[in-house]
Design a protein around this motif. Structure first.
Motif, short mmCIF file in Angstrom:
data_model
loop_
_atom_site.label_atom_id
_atom_site.label_comp_id
_atom_site.label_asym_id
_atom_site.label_seq_id
_atom_site.Cartn_x
_atom_site.Cartn_y
_atom_site.Cartn_z
N ARG A 3 52.93 34.52 42.87
CA ARG A 3 51.53 34.20 43.16
C ARG A 3 50.56 35.16 42.46
O ARG A 3 49.52 34.74 41.95
CB ARG A 3 51.34 34.23 44.67
N THR A 4 50.88 36.44 42.43
CA THR A 4 50.01 37.43 41.79
C THR A 4 49.85 37.15 40.30
O THR A 4 48.75 37.25 39.75
CB THR A 4 50.57 38.86 42.00
N LEU A 5 50.94 36.79 39.63
CA LEU A 5 50.85 36.47 38.20
C LEU A 5 50.03 35.21 37.96
O LEU A 5 49.29 35.13 36.98
CB LEU A 5 52.25 36.32 37.61
N ARG A 6 50.18 34.23 38.84
CA ARG A 6 49.37 33.01 38.72
C ARG A 6 47.88 33.35 38.85
O ARG A 6 47.06 32.85 38.09
CB ARG A 6 49.77 31.98 39.77
N ARG A 7 47.55 34.17 39.81
CA ARG A 7 46.15 34.57 40.00
C ARG A 7 45.63 35.34 38.80
O ARG A 7 44.49 35.15 38.38
CB ARG A 7 46.00 35.39 41.27
N LEU A 8 46.45 36.23 38.27
CA LEU A 8 46.05 37.00 37.09
C LEU A 8 45.83 36.06 35.91
O LEU A 8 44.85 36.20 35.18
CB LEU A 8 47.10 38.06 36.76
N ARG A 9 46.73 35.10 35.72
CA ARG A 9 46.60 34.13 34.64
C ARG A 9 45.29 33.36 34.77
O ARG A 9 44.55 33.20 33.81
CB ARG A 9 47.79 33.16 34.64
N LEU A 11 42.57 34.26 36.39
CA LEU A 11 41.45 35.17 36.15
C LEU A 11 41.23 35.41 34.66
O LEU A 11 40.09 35.33 34.17
CB LEU A 11 41.69 36.50 36.87
N VAL A 12 42.30 35.68 33.94
CA VAL A 12 42.19 35.94 32.50
C VAL A 12 41.63 34.72 31.78
O VAL A 12 40.72 34.83 30.94
CB VAL A 12 43.57 36.36 31.91
#
Length: 160
Positions: A3-9, A11-12
């Motif tokens: 989930r954290t990587l999805r959110r970072l993706r 956001l970027v």
């Protein structure tokens, strides 16, 4: 994907889309101001000058940059965040399609820059610049053709 990587993706990509949106609007204002200035010049009799043709080509170039920036911004959003209700001709399915849009624009820009230089140069300069221009265009076209040939079908990043 965690989930954290999805959110970072997300956001970027949102930052990239926001940045492209701002540069798209700025370029649109710039192109419009140049077009208004050219219209004034043409009305005042500047239509008889070769420089006016160069200005016109540069303005067309700027408006094409606006369109490609918009396509890339929408494409990034659609690829990485969510589907948009876009017409089929504007929908992208992978990053290769976005790269092709940019390369197609580069080919047009290089062609326009060649014409600008040809109008302002001697025959020898025009020939050598034309050869260099042709080589760069051939390289870009080869890049896109090779990219199409090697492209595989993958799920879009937002599907993972």
């Amino acid at each position: 994907m965690p989930r954290t990587l999805r959110r970072l993706r997300v956001l970027v990509v949102l930052v990239a889309v926001a940045g492209l949106s701002l540069t798209t609007l700025t370029t649109l204002v710039w192109a419009t101001a140049r077009a208004v200035r050219l219209i004034g010049l043409l009305v005042a009799g500047g239509w008889a000058q070769d420089a006016s043709l160069i200005d016109l080509l540069e303005i067309i170039d700027l408006f094409l940059v606006v369109v490609v920036q918009l396509i890339v911004a929408l494409g990034l959003y659609e690829l990485f965040i969510a589907d948009l209700d876009l017409p089929a001709w504007l929908t992208v399915h992978d990053l290769g399609e976005l790269k092709r849009s940019v390369v197609d624009l580069l080919v047009v820009i290089i062609g326009i820059k060649y014409l600008e230089r040809a109008l302002a140069s001697t025959a020898g300069d025009t020939l050598s610049y034309g050869i260099a221009t042709a080589l760069v265009i051939i390289a870009l076209v080869t890049f896109t053709a090779t990219d199409r040939g090697h492209r595989h079908q993958h799920s879009t990043p937002r599907d993972s």
